[in-house]
Design a protein around this motif. Structure first.
Motif, PDB file in Angstrom:
ATOM      1  N   UNK A 259     -13.725   0.275   6.359  1.00  0.00           N
ATOM      2  CA  UNK A 259     -14.061   1.700   6.341  1.00  0.00           C
ATOM      3  C   UNK A 259     -13.467   2.382   5.112  1.00  0.00           C
ATOM      4  N   UNK A 260     -14.005   3.567   4.776  1.00  0.00           N
ATOM      5  CA  UNK A 260     -13.487   4.342   3.664  1.00  0.00           C
ATOM      6  C   UNK A 260     -12.019   4.716   3.897  1.00  0.00           C
ATOM      7  N   UNK A 261     -11.680   5.020   5.161  1.00  0.00           N
ATOM      8  CA  UNK A 261     -10.314   5.397   5.489  1.00  0.00           C
ATOM      9  C   UNK A 261      -9.362   4.226   5.258  1.00  0.00           C
ATOM     10  N   UNK A 262      -9.782   3.033   5.638  1.00  0.00           N
ATOM     11  CA  UNK A 262      -8.949   1.841   5.419  1.00  0.00           C
ATOM     12  C   UNK A 262      -8.803   1.555   3.929  1.00  0.00           C
ATOM     13  N   UNK A 263      -9.882   1.737   3.196  1.00  0.00           N
ATOM     14  CA  UNK A 263      -9.821   1.520   1.750  1.00  0.00           C
ATOM     15  C   UNK A 263      -8.865   2.517   1.098  1.00  0.00           C
ATOM     16  N   UNK A 264      -8.858   3.764   1.606  1.00  0.00           N
ATOM     17  CA  UNK A 264      -7.921   4.768   1.095  1.00  0.00           C
ATOM     18  C   UNK A 264      -6.480   4.375   1.385  1.00  0.00           C
ATOM     19  N   UNK A 265      -6.241   3.812   2.574  1.00  0.00           N
ATOM     20  CA  UNK A 265      -4.887   3.373   2.927  1.00  0.00           C
ATOM     21  C   UNK A 265      -4.411   2.272   1.988  1.00  0.00           C
ATOM     22  N   UNK A 266      -5.290   1.352   1.656  1.00  0.00           N
ATOM     23  CA  UNK A 266      -4.939   0.275   0.725  1.00  0.00           C
ATOM     24  C   UNK A 266      -4.632   0.848  -0.657  1.00  0.00           C
ATOM     25  N   UNK A 267      -5.479   1.781  -1.108  1.00  0.00           N
ATOM     26  CA  UNK A 267      -5.259   2.406  -2.424  1.00  0.00           C
ATOM     27  C   UNK A 267      -3.957   3.174  -2.470  1.00  0.00           C
ATOM     28  N   UNK A 268      -3.647   3.914  -1.389  1.00  0.00           N
ATOM     29  CA  UNK A 268      -2.390   4.670  -1.341  1.00  0.00           C
ATOM     30  C   UNK A 268      -1.192   3.739  -1.376  1.00  0.00           C
ATOM     31  N   UNK A 269      -1.281   2.604  -0.667  1.00  0.00           N
ATOM     32  CA  UNK A 269      -0.201   1.628  -0.664  1.00  0.00           C
ATOM     33  C   UNK A 269       0.008   1.052  -2.064  1.00  0.00           C
ATOM     34  N   UNK A 270      -1.083   0.746  -2.740  1.00  0.00           N
ATOM     35  CA  UNK A 270      -0.996   0.198  -4.096  1.00  0.00           C
ATOM     36  C   UNK A 270      -0.352   1.204  -5.042  1.00  0.00           C
ATOM     37  N   UNK A 271      -0.774   2.476  -4.949  1.00  0.00           N
ATOM     38  CA  UNK A 271      -0.204   3.494  -5.833  1.00  0.00           C
ATOM     39  C   UNK A 271       1.293   3.656  -5.606  1.00  0.00           C
ATOM     40  N   UNK A 272       1.715   3.593  -4.350  1.00  0.00           N
ATOM     41  CA  UNK A 272       3.139   3.717  -4.059  1.00  0.00           C
ATOM     42  C   UNK A 272       3.932   2.572  -4.687  1.00  0.00           C
ATOM     43  N   UNK A 273       3.396   1.368  -4.589  1.00  0.00           N
ATOM     44  CA  UNK A 273       4.105   0.208  -5.126  1.00  0.00           C
ATOM     45  C   UNK A 273       4.125   0.237  -6.648  1.00  0.00           C
ATOM     46  N   UNK A 274       3.015   0.667  -7.248  1.00  0.00           N
ATOM     47  CA  UNK A 274       2.944   0.723  -8.719  1.00  0.00           C
ATOM     48  C   UNK A 274       3.940   1.729  -9.285  1.00  0.00           C
ATOM     49  N   UNK A 275       4.102   2.852  -8.596  1.00  0.00           N
ATOM     50  CA  UNK A 275       4.929   3.936  -9.153  1.00  0.00           C
ATOM     51  C   UNK A 275       6.212   4.190  -8.386  1.00  0.00           C
ATOM     52  N   UNK A 276       6.491   3.384  -7.364  1.00  0.00           N
ATOM     53  CA  UNK A 276       7.567   3.749  -6.445  1.00  0.00           C
ATOM     54  C   UNK A 276       8.849   2.963  -6.518  1.00  0.00           C
ATOM     55  N   UNK A 277       9.210   2.384  -7.642  1.00  0.00           N
ATOM     56  CA  UNK A 277      10.511   1.728  -7.747  1.00  0.00           C
ATOM     57  C   UNK A 277      10.534   0.284  -7.280  1.00  0.00           C
ATOM     58  N   UNK A 278       9.359  -0.346  -7.152  1.00  0.00           N
ATOM     59  CA  UNK A 278       9.286  -1.759  -6.773  1.00  0.00           C
ATOM     60  C   UNK A 278       9.366  -2.624  -8.030  1.00  0.00           C
ATOM     61  N   UNK A 279      10.200  -3.658  -7.987  1.00  0.00           N
ATOM     62  CA  UNK A 279      10.289  -4.586  -9.118  1.00  0.00           C
ATOM     63  C   UNK A 279      10.342  -6.012  -8.576  1.00  0.00           C
ATOM     64  N   UNK A 280       9.461  -6.863  -9.100  1.00  0.00           N
ATOM     65  CA  UNK A 280       9.385  -8.267  -8.703  1.00  0.00           C
ATOM     66  C   UNK A 280       9.681  -9.104  -9.944  1.00  0.00           C
ATOM     67  N   UNK A 281      10.630 -10.014  -9.842  1.00  0.00           N
ATOM     68  CA  UNK A 281      11.004 -10.776 -11.039  1.00  0.00           C
ATOM     69  C   UNK A 281      11.470 -12.176 -10.649  1.00  0.00           C
TER      70      UNK A 281
END
Length: 460
Positions: free
Chosen positions: A283-305
Protein backbone atom coordinates in the motif's frame (compact mmCIF):
# COMPACT_ATOMS: atom_id res chain seq x y z
CA UNK A 1 73.71 14.91 30.49
CA UNK A 2 75.23 13.50 27.30
CA UNK A 3 74.42 15.65 24.29
CA UNK A 4 71.88 14.15 21.90
CA UNK A 5 73.41 12.82 18.72
CA UNK A 6 72.70 13.74 15.12
CA UNK A 7 71.75 11.46 12.25
CA UNK A 8 75.34 11.15 11.04
CA UNK A 9 76.78 10.41 14.48
CA UNK A 10 74.42 7.65 15.60
CA UNK A 11 76.74 4.76 14.69
CA UNK A 12 79.92 5.85 16.45
CA UNK A 13 79.25 8.17 19.39
CA UNK A 14 78.78 7.08 23.01
CA UNK A 15 75.09 7.95 23.39
CA UNK A 16 72.35 7.76 25.97
CA UNK A 17 69.96 4.77 25.74
CA UNK A 18 67.93 4.94 22.55
CA UNK A 19 66.62 2.75 19.72
CA UNK A 20 67.09 4.36 16.28
CA UNK A 21 65.59 1.41 14.40
CA UNK A 22 62.47 1.47 16.54
CA UNK A 23 62.16 5.24 16.13
CA UNK A 24 62.24 4.77 12.34
CA UNK A 25 59.69 1.94 12.58
CA UNK A 26 57.17 4.11 14.43
CA UNK A 27 57.67 7.04 12.05
CA UNK A 28 57.15 4.66 9.11
CA UNK A 29 53.88 3.35 10.61
CA UNK A 30 52.62 6.88 11.22
CA UNK A 31 53.40 7.84 7.63
CA UNK A 32 51.89 4.72 6.03
CA UNK A 33 48.83 4.19 8.25
CA UNK A 34 46.87 7.38 9.08
CA UNK A 35 44.69 5.49 11.61
CA UNK A 36 47.83 4.70 13.61
CA UNK A 37 48.01 8.34 14.70
CA UNK A 38 45.06 7.72 17.00
CA UNK A 39 46.74 4.65 18.51
CA UNK A 40 49.88 6.48 19.66
CA UNK A 41 48.61 7.19 23.17
CA UNK A 42 50.88 9.65 25.00
CA UNK A 43 53.73 9.31 22.49
CA UNK A 44 55.25 12.73 21.72
CA UNK A 45 58.34 14.23 20.11
CA UNK A 46 60.44 14.04 23.29
CA UNK A 47 60.30 10.25 23.17
CA UNK A 48 62.51 10.34 20.05
CA UNK A 49 66.21 10.63 20.87
CA UNK A 50 67.52 11.60 17.43
CA UNK A 51 66.85 15.29 16.61
CA UNK A 52 65.97 14.42 13.00
CA UNK A 53 63.33 11.98 14.21
CA UNK A 54 61.88 14.49 16.64
CA UNK A 55 61.57 17.04 13.84
CA UNK A 56 59.97 14.46 11.56
CA UNK A 57 57.45 13.44 14.25
CA UNK A 58 56.49 17.08 14.83
CA UNK A 59 55.91 17.55 11.07
CA UNK A 60 53.76 14.40 10.89
CA UNK A 61 51.76 15.69 13.87
CA UNK A 62 51.09 18.99 12.10
CA UNK A 63 49.83 17.22 8.98
CA UNK A 64 47.64 14.75 10.89
CA UNK A 65 46.11 17.41 13.11
CA UNK A 66 45.29 19.41 9.98
CA UNK A 67 43.42 16.36 8.65
CA UNK A 68 45.95 15.66 5.89
CA UNK A 69 47.34 12.20 5.23
CA UNK A 70 51.03 11.68 4.48
CA UNK A 71 51.86 11.39 0.79
CA UNK A 72 55.64 11.22 0.28
CA UNK A 73 56.17 13.82 -2.47
CA UNK A 74 53.90 16.49 -1.01
CA UNK A 75 55.19 15.76 2.51
CA UNK A 76 58.82 16.30 1.43
CA UNK A 77 57.77 19.55 -0.25
CA UNK A 78 55.97 20.59 2.95
CA UNK A 79 59.20 20.04 4.93
CA UNK A 80 61.21 22.00 2.36
CA UNK A 81 58.72 24.88 2.40
CA UNK A 82 58.83 25.07 6.20
CA UNK A 83 62.65 24.97 6.30
CA UNK A 84 62.90 21.58 8.03
CA UNK A 85 63.92 19.20 5.25
CA UNK A 86 67.65 19.20 6.02
CA UNK A 87 66.98 18.81 9.75
CA UNK A 88 65.16 15.54 9.02
CA UNK A 89 68.13 14.08 7.13
CA UNK A 90 66.93 15.11 3.67
CA UNK A 91 64.52 13.62 1.14
CA UNK A 92 66.50 10.38 0.80
CA UNK A 93 66.29 9.70 4.55
CA UNK A 94 62.53 10.32 4.58
CA UNK A 95 62.09 8.03 1.55
CA UNK A 96 64.13 5.36 3.34
CA UNK A 97 61.94 5.56 6.46
CA UNK A 98 58.70 5.61 4.45
CA UNK A 99 59.84 2.67 2.31
CA UNK A 100 60.35 0.27 5.19
CA UNK A 101 58.09 -2.76 5.54
CA UNK A 102 56.55 -2.52 9.00
CA UNK A 103 53.32 -4.00 10.30
CA UNK A 104 50.98 -1.68 12.18
CA UNK A 105 50.48 -4.54 14.66
CA UNK A 106 54.03 -3.90 15.92
CA UNK A 107 53.25 -0.34 17.02
CA UNK A 108 52.29 -1.11 20.66
CA UNK A 109 55.48 -3.13 21.20
CA UNK A 110 57.68 -0.49 19.57
CA UNK A 111 56.05 2.32 21.58
CA UNK A 112 56.76 0.25 24.71
CA UNK A 113 60.45 0.10 23.72
CA UNK A 114 60.61 3.88 23.22
CA UNK A 115 58.91 4.38 26.58
CA UNK A 116 61.55 2.21 28.23
CA UNK A 117 64.44 4.04 26.52
CA UNK A 118 62.97 7.40 27.53
CA UNK A 119 62.75 6.23 31.15
CA UNK A 120 66.38 5.07 31.01
CA UNK A 121 67.51 8.50 29.79
CA UNK A 122 65.51 10.10 32.58
CA UNK A 123 67.27 7.82 35.10
CA UNK A 124 70.69 8.88 33.79
CA UNK A 125 69.77 12.56 34.02
CA UNK A 126 68.22 12.24 37.49
CA UNK A 127 71.19 10.20 38.76
CA UNK A 128 73.58 12.91 37.58
CA UNK A 129 71.51 15.58 39.32
CA UNK A 130 71.27 13.54 42.51
CA UNK A 131 75.06 13.02 42.55
CA UNK A 132 75.60 16.75 42.05
CA UNK A 133 73.26 17.65 44.91
CA UNK A 134 74.61 14.93 47.23
CA UNK A 135 78.19 16.19 46.87
CA UNK A 136 77.12 19.67 48.05
CA UNK A 137 76.18 18.51 51.59
CA UNK A 138 72.49 19.37 51.08
CA UNK A 139 69.81 19.65 53.72
CA UNK A 140 66.92 17.22 53.91
CA UNK A 141 64.52 19.30 51.81
CA UNK A 142 66.99 19.53 48.92
CA UNK A 143 67.47 15.75 48.92
CA UNK A 144 63.72 15.18 48.88
CA UNK A 145 63.29 17.73 46.09
CA UNK A 146 65.91 16.13 43.82
CA UNK A 147 64.76 12.54 44.41
CA UNK A 148 61.01 12.37 45.10
CA UNK A 149 59.33 14.04 42.14
CA UNK A 150 61.87 12.94 39.48
CA UNK A 151 61.60 9.29 40.52
CA UNK A 152 57.82 9.51 40.49
CA UNK A 153 58.01 11.00 36.97
CA UNK A 154 60.18 8.07 35.86
CA UNK A 155 57.70 5.56 37.25
CA UNK A 156 54.81 7.41 35.57
CA UNK A 157 56.69 7.28 32.26
CA UNK A 158 57.32 3.55 32.57
CA UNK A 159 53.72 2.74 33.45
CA UNK A 160 52.01 5.37 31.29
CA UNK A 161 50.33 6.74 34.39
CA UNK A 162 48.83 10.21 34.71
CA UNK A 163 48.80 12.23 37.93
CA UNK A 164 45.64 11.46 39.89
CA UNK A 165 43.33 14.39 40.66
CA UNK A 166 43.50 15.45 44.29
CA UNK A 167 40.55 15.31 46.67
CA UNK A 168 39.83 19.00 46.18
CA UNK A 169 39.55 18.64 42.38
CA UNK A 170 37.40 15.52 42.69
CA UNK A 171 35.15 17.39 45.14
CA UNK A 172 34.78 20.31 42.73
CA UNK A 173 33.84 17.97 39.86
CA UNK A 174 31.35 16.08 42.02
CA UNK A 175 29.67 19.30 43.22
CA UNK A 176 29.34 20.65 39.67
CA UNK A 177 27.71 17.39 38.57
CA UNK A 178 25.38 17.43 41.58
CA UNK A 179 24.30 21.01 40.88
CA UNK A 180 23.41 20.02 37.30
CA UNK A 181 21.19 17.27 38.72
CA UNK A 182 19.58 19.77 41.12
CA UNK A 183 18.85 22.24 38.29
CA UNK A 184 17.53 19.49 36.03
CA UNK A 185 20.29 20.13 33.49
CA UNK A 186 21.44 16.52 33.80
CA UNK A 187 19.34 13.44 34.41
CA UNK A 188 20.40 10.27 36.22
CA UNK A 189 19.05 8.38 33.22
CA UNK A 190 21.72 7.65 30.62
CA UNK A 191 21.03 7.35 26.90
CA UNK A 192 17.58 5.79 26.50
CA UNK A 193 17.47 2.63 24.39
CA UNK A 194 13.80 3.02 23.48
CA UNK A 195 13.01 -0.34 25.13
CA UNK A 196 11.11 0.50 28.33
CA UNK A 197 12.00 -2.68 30.22
CA UNK A 198 15.75 -2.18 29.65
CA UNK A 199 15.69 1.54 30.41
CA UNK A 200 13.67 1.01 33.59
CA UNK A 201 16.11 -1.63 34.84
CA UNK A 202 19.48 -0.28 33.70
CA UNK A 203 18.72 3.47 33.61
CA UNK A 204 19.92 3.71 30.02
CA UNK A 205 23.43 3.44 28.56
CA UNK A 206 26.15 5.46 30.25
CA UNK A 207 29.38 7.02 28.87
CA UNK A 208 32.53 5.08 29.74
CA UNK A 209 30.60 1.86 30.37
CA UNK A 210 30.56 -1.42 28.46
CA UNK A 211 27.65 -3.84 28.24
CA UNK A 212 27.38 -7.42 27.00
CA UNK A 213 24.44 -8.92 25.09
CA UNK A 214 24.75 -12.71 24.95
CA UNK A 215 22.73 -15.46 23.29
CA UNK A 216 23.15 -18.83 21.66
CA UNK A 217 23.80 -18.92 17.92
CA UNK A 218 20.93 -17.17 16.04
CA UNK A 219 19.37 -16.27 19.38
CA UNK A 220 18.77 -12.60 18.56
CA UNK A 221 21.79 -10.72 19.94
CA UNK A 222 22.33 -8.83 16.65
CA UNK A 223 18.59 -8.10 16.48
CA UNK A 224 18.58 -6.62 19.98
CA UNK A 225 21.73 -4.59 19.25
CA UNK A 226 20.32 -2.97 16.10
CA UNK A 227 16.94 -2.42 17.81
CA UNK A 228 18.72 -0.48 20.57
CA UNK A 229 20.70 1.35 17.88
CA UNK A 230 17.43 2.35 16.17
CA UNK A 231 16.05 3.59 19.47
CA UNK A 232 19.13 5.71 20.17
CA UNK A 233 20.50 7.05 16.90
CA UNK A 234 19.91 10.72 16.13
CA UNK A 235 22.03 13.60 14.84
CA UNK A 236 22.74 14.45 18.50
CA UNK A 237 23.58 10.86 19.49
CA UNK A 238 25.47 9.18 16.62
CA UNK A 239 25.85 5.39 16.89
CA UNK A 240 28.34 3.00 15.26
CA UNK A 241 27.65 -0.65 14.39
CA UNK A 242 30.62 -2.92 13.57
CA UNK A 243 29.49 -6.25 12.10
CA UNK A 244 32.27 -8.84 12.20
CA UNK A 245 29.94 -11.48 10.75
CA UNK A 246 27.37 -10.98 8.02
CA UNK A 247 27.11 -7.95 5.77
CA UNK A 248 26.47 -4.27 6.28
CA UNK A 249 23.52 -4.63 3.90
CA UNK A 250 21.87 -7.20 6.20
CA UNK A 251 22.29 -4.96 9.25
CA UNK A 252 21.02 -1.95 7.27
CA UNK A 253 17.90 -3.84 6.14
CA UNK A 254 17.26 -4.97 9.72
CA UNK A 255 17.36 -1.34 10.85
CA UNK A 256 14.88 -0.38 8.09
CA UNK A 257 12.51 -3.14 9.28
CA UNK A 258 12.82 -2.15 12.93
CA UNK A 259 12.43 1.57 12.27
CA UNK A 260 9.45 1.16 9.92
CA UNK A 261 7.65 -1.23 12.36
CA UNK A 262 6.42 -3.22 9.35
CA UNK A 263 6.67 -6.98 8.94
CA UNK A 264 10.06 -8.09 7.70
CA UNK A 265 8.73 -9.48 4.41
CA UNK A 266 7.32 -6.03 3.51
CA UNK A 267 10.95 -4.93 3.26
CA UNK A 268 12.75 -8.06 2.11
CA UNK A 269 10.07 -9.46 -0.27
CA UNK A 270 7.45 -6.74 -0.90
CA UNK A 271 5.81 -8.55 -3.83
CA UNK A 272 5.41 -11.76 -1.84
CA UNK A 273 4.18 -9.77 1.18
CA UNK A 274 1.52 -8.05 -0.92
CA UNK A 275 0.41 -11.34 -2.49
CA UNK A 276 0.04 -13.00 0.93
CA UNK A 277 -2.17 -10.09 1.94
CA UNK A 278 -4.38 -10.41 -1.16
CA UNK A 279 -2.93 -7.41 -3.00
CA UNK A 280 -0.90 -6.78 -6.11
CA UNK A 281 1.53 -4.45 -4.39
CA UNK A 282 2.22 -2.90 -1.01
CA UNK A 283 0.00 0.00 0.00
CA UNK A 284 0.96 3.66 -0.36
CA UNK A 285 0.92 3.98 3.43
CA UNK A 286 3.37 1.07 3.81
CA UNK A 287 5.60 2.54 1.13
CA UNK A 288 5.59 5.85 3.03
CA UNK A 289 6.61 4.03 6.22
CA UNK A 290 9.56 2.44 4.42
CA UNK A 291 10.59 5.81 2.96
CA UNK A 292 10.35 7.51 6.37
CA UNK A 293 12.48 4.76 7.92
CA UNK A 294 15.11 5.15 5.20
CA UNK A 295 15.23 8.93 5.63
CA UNK A 296 15.71 8.57 9.38
CA UNK A 297 18.61 6.17 8.92
CA UNK A 298 20.24 8.28 6.21
CA UNK A 299 20.14 11.46 8.29
CA UNK A 300 19.77 10.21 11.84
CA UNK A 301 23.22 9.40 13.21
CA UNK A 302 23.49 5.79 11.98
CA UNK A 303 26.99 4.61 11.04
CA UNK A 304 27.91 1.14 9.75
CA UNK A 305 31.59 0.29 9.39
CA UNK A 306 32.85 -3.28 8.97
CA UNK A 307 36.56 -3.28 10.01
CA UNK A 308 39.12 -4.26 7.37
CA UNK A 309 39.97 -7.29 9.52
CA UNK A 310 39.07 -8.73 12.93
CA UNK A 311 42.20 -7.70 14.81
CA UNK A 312 41.56 -5.78 18.01
CA UNK A 313 43.92 -3.01 16.87
CA UNK A 314 41.86 -2.50 13.70
CA UNK A 315 38.57 -2.50 15.63
CA UNK A 316 39.94 0.09 18.06
CA UNK A 317 41.12 2.23 15.14
CA UNK A 318 37.68 1.98 13.52
CA UNK A 319 35.93 3.14 16.68
CA UNK A 320 38.43 5.97 17.18
CA UNK A 321 37.97 7.12 13.59
CA UNK A 322 34.17 7.15 13.97
CA UNK A 323 34.48 9.06 17.24
CA UNK A 324 36.77 11.61 15.61
CA UNK A 325 34.73 12.05 12.43
CA UNK A 326 31.18 11.64 13.69
CA UNK A 327 31.36 12.13 17.45
CA UNK A 328 29.75 8.75 18.14
CA UNK A 329 28.45 8.21 21.67
CA UNK A 330 27.60 4.51 21.36
CA UNK A 331 29.29 1.63 19.49
CA UNK A 332 28.25 -2.00 19.08
CA UNK A 333 30.75 -4.74 18.18
CA UNK A 334 29.17 -7.96 16.86
CA UNK A 335 30.65 -10.25 18.25
CA UNK A 336 33.57 -10.77 20.67
CA UNK A 337 34.51 -14.38 19.84
CA UNK A 338 35.40 -13.26 16.30
CA UNK A 339 37.89 -10.63 17.48
CA UNK A 340 41.55 -11.62 17.20
CA UNK A 341 43.82 -10.55 20.01
CA UNK A 342 47.32 -11.53 21.06
CA UNK A 343 48.64 -14.67 19.39
CA UNK A 344 49.96 -17.64 21.30
CA UNK A 345 47.47 -17.47 24.14
CA UNK A 346 44.37 -19.48 25.04
CA UNK A 347 41.02 -18.12 23.88
CA UNK A 348 40.19 -17.07 27.44
CA UNK A 349 43.48 -15.15 27.76
CA UNK A 350 43.00 -13.66 24.30
CA UNK A 351 39.54 -12.33 25.21
CA UNK A 352 40.85 -11.10 28.57
CA UNK A 353 43.30 -8.88 26.70
CA UNK A 354 40.58 -7.78 24.26
CA UNK A 355 38.28 -6.95 27.18
CA UNK A 356 40.92 -4.76 28.84
CA UNK A 357 41.48 -2.82 25.61
CA UNK A 358 37.73 -2.24 25.07
CA UNK A 359 37.19 -1.18 28.68
CA UNK A 360 40.04 1.35 28.49
CA UNK A 361 38.78 2.64 25.12
CA UNK A 362 35.24 3.26 26.44
CA UNK A 363 36.64 5.18 29.42
CA UNK A 364 39.11 7.18 27.30
CA UNK A 365 36.57 8.26 24.67
CA UNK A 366 33.68 8.62 27.11
CA UNK A 367 31.36 6.43 25.03
CA UNK A 368 29.25 3.34 25.68
CA UNK A 369 30.47 0.17 23.93
CA UNK A 370 28.13 -2.80 23.55
CA UNK A 371 29.68 -6.21 22.93
CA UNK A 372 27.79 -9.16 21.48
CA UNK A 373 28.80 -12.60 22.77
CA UNK A 374 27.86 -16.15 21.92
CA UNK A 375 26.72 -18.55 24.64
CA UNK A 376 27.50 -22.24 24.97
CA UNK A 377 24.96 -25.02 25.59
CA UNK A 378 25.03 -24.28 29.33
CA UNK A 379 24.03 -20.66 28.76
CA UNK A 380 27.49 -19.29 29.64
CA UNK A 381 29.39 -16.86 27.41
CA UNK A 382 31.93 -18.73 25.31
CA UNK A 383 35.48 -18.07 26.58
CA UNK A 384 34.28 -14.60 27.63
CA UNK A 385 34.15 -14.68 31.42
CA UNK A 386 36.70 -11.83 31.49
CA UNK A 387 34.53 -9.47 29.46
CA UNK A 388 31.55 -10.32 31.66
CA UNK A 389 33.61 -9.38 34.71
CA UNK A 390 34.71 -6.10 33.10
CA UNK A 391 31.22 -5.18 31.87
CA UNK A 392 28.85 -2.85 33.68
CA UNK A 393 25.89 -5.03 32.74
CA UNK A 394 25.23 -8.30 30.93
CA UNK A 395 21.95 -9.22 29.23
CA UNK A 396 21.36 -12.88 28.37
CA UNK A 397 18.67 -13.69 25.80
CA UNK A 398 17.01 -16.84 27.18
CA UNK A 399 15.28 -19.43 24.98
CA UNK A 400 13.63 -22.73 25.79
CA UNK A 401 16.32 -25.36 25.29
CA UNK A 402 14.22 -28.46 25.94
CA UNK A 403 14.40 -30.28 22.63
CA UNK A 404 11.48 -32.54 23.51
CA UNK A 405 9.18 -29.51 23.88
CA UNK A 406 6.99 -28.05 21.15
CA UNK A 407 8.36 -24.61 22.11
CA UNK A 408 12.01 -25.53 21.59
CA UNK A 409 14.08 -22.36 20.98
CA UNK A 410 11.10 -20.09 21.69
CA UNK A 411 12.23 -16.95 23.52
CA UNK A 412 11.34 -16.81 27.22
CA UNK A 413 12.76 -13.52 28.55
CA UNK A 414 15.96 -11.46 28.81
CA UNK A 415 17.89 -12.13 31.99
CA UNK A 416 20.06 -9.46 33.63
CA UNK A 417 22.93 -11.68 34.73
CA UNK A 418 24.93 -8.69 35.99
CA UNK A 419 24.18 -5.06 36.83
CA UNK A 420 27.08 -3.36 38.56
CA UNK A 421 25.39 -0.01 39.19
CA UNK A 422 21.69 -0.62 39.80
CA UNK A 423 21.62 -3.93 41.67
CA UNK A 424 19.20 -5.57 39.22
CA UNK A 425 21.24 -8.73 38.61
CA UNK A 426 18.95 -11.75 38.36
CA UNK A 427 15.92 -9.81 37.11
CA UNK A 428 13.97 -11.26 34.20
CA UNK A 429 12.76 -8.73 31.64
CA UNK A 430 9.55 -9.85 29.87
CA UNK A 431 10.94 -9.36 26.37
CA UNK A 432 10.48 -11.97 23.66
CA UNK A 433 11.42 -11.96 19.98
CA UNK A 434 8.72 -11.06 17.47
CA UNK A 435 10.24 -12.71 14.42
CA UNK A 436 7.73 -11.20 12.00
CA UNK A 437 8.81 -7.66 12.90
CA UNK A 438 12.42 -8.59 13.84
CA UNK A 439 12.28 -6.90 17.24
CA UNK A 440 11.93 -7.71 20.91
CA UNK A 441 8.53 -6.87 22.38
CA UNK A 442 6.84 -7.13 25.76
CA UNK A 443 5.51 -10.67 26.03
CA UNK A 444 4.72 -13.61 28.27
CA UNK A 445 6.92 -16.65 28.73
CA UNK A 446 4.74 -19.42 27.27
CA UNK A 447 7.34 -22.17 27.43
CA UNK A 448 6.44 -23.23 30.98
CA UNK A 449 2.89 -23.93 29.81
CA UNK A 450 3.94 -25.83 26.72
CA UNK A 451 3.27 -29.51 26.31
CA UNK A 452 5.97 -32.00 25.34
CA UNK A 453 6.31 -32.44 21.62
CA UNK A 454 4.35 -35.35 20.17
CA UNK A 455 6.61 -38.03 18.78
CA UNK A 456 5.87 -39.32 15.31
CA UNK A 457 4.96 -43.00 15.19
CA UNK A 458 7.65 -45.25 13.88
CA UNK A 459 7.25 -46.53 10.33
CA UNK A 460 6.91 -50.28 10.11
Amino acid sequence: MVEKISMNEETHIDALPHAPGVEKSILCILMQFPEAWHEKGDLNAEWFYLPAHRTLFEAIAERMEAGKEIELVSFVQFLADTGRLERTGGASNIADINGRYVSMAMMPEHISILRSKLACRMVVEVAARMREVALQAPDESELIDCTGNPITAILDTLTGSKPAPDAKELGRQWWENYQKLVRGEKLPMGIKTGIWEIDNALRGLHPGHIGVISARSSGGKSTLATQIMCGIASPEIPVLYLPLEGTVEAAYSRCIIQTSRLEATAITSPAEYAQLNGRKTISKEEEKQVGAALRKIVSGGFHFDPPANRKIQTIVSTIRRAHRRHGIKVAFVDYVQLIRGEKGTSKEQEIMGISNVIQELAAELGIFIGIMSQENNEGETKHARAIEEDSDFTLSIVQNQVKASDTYKVHRHILITKDRHNGRGGDKLPLILDRQHVRFVTGKDVTSEAKPATKKPANF
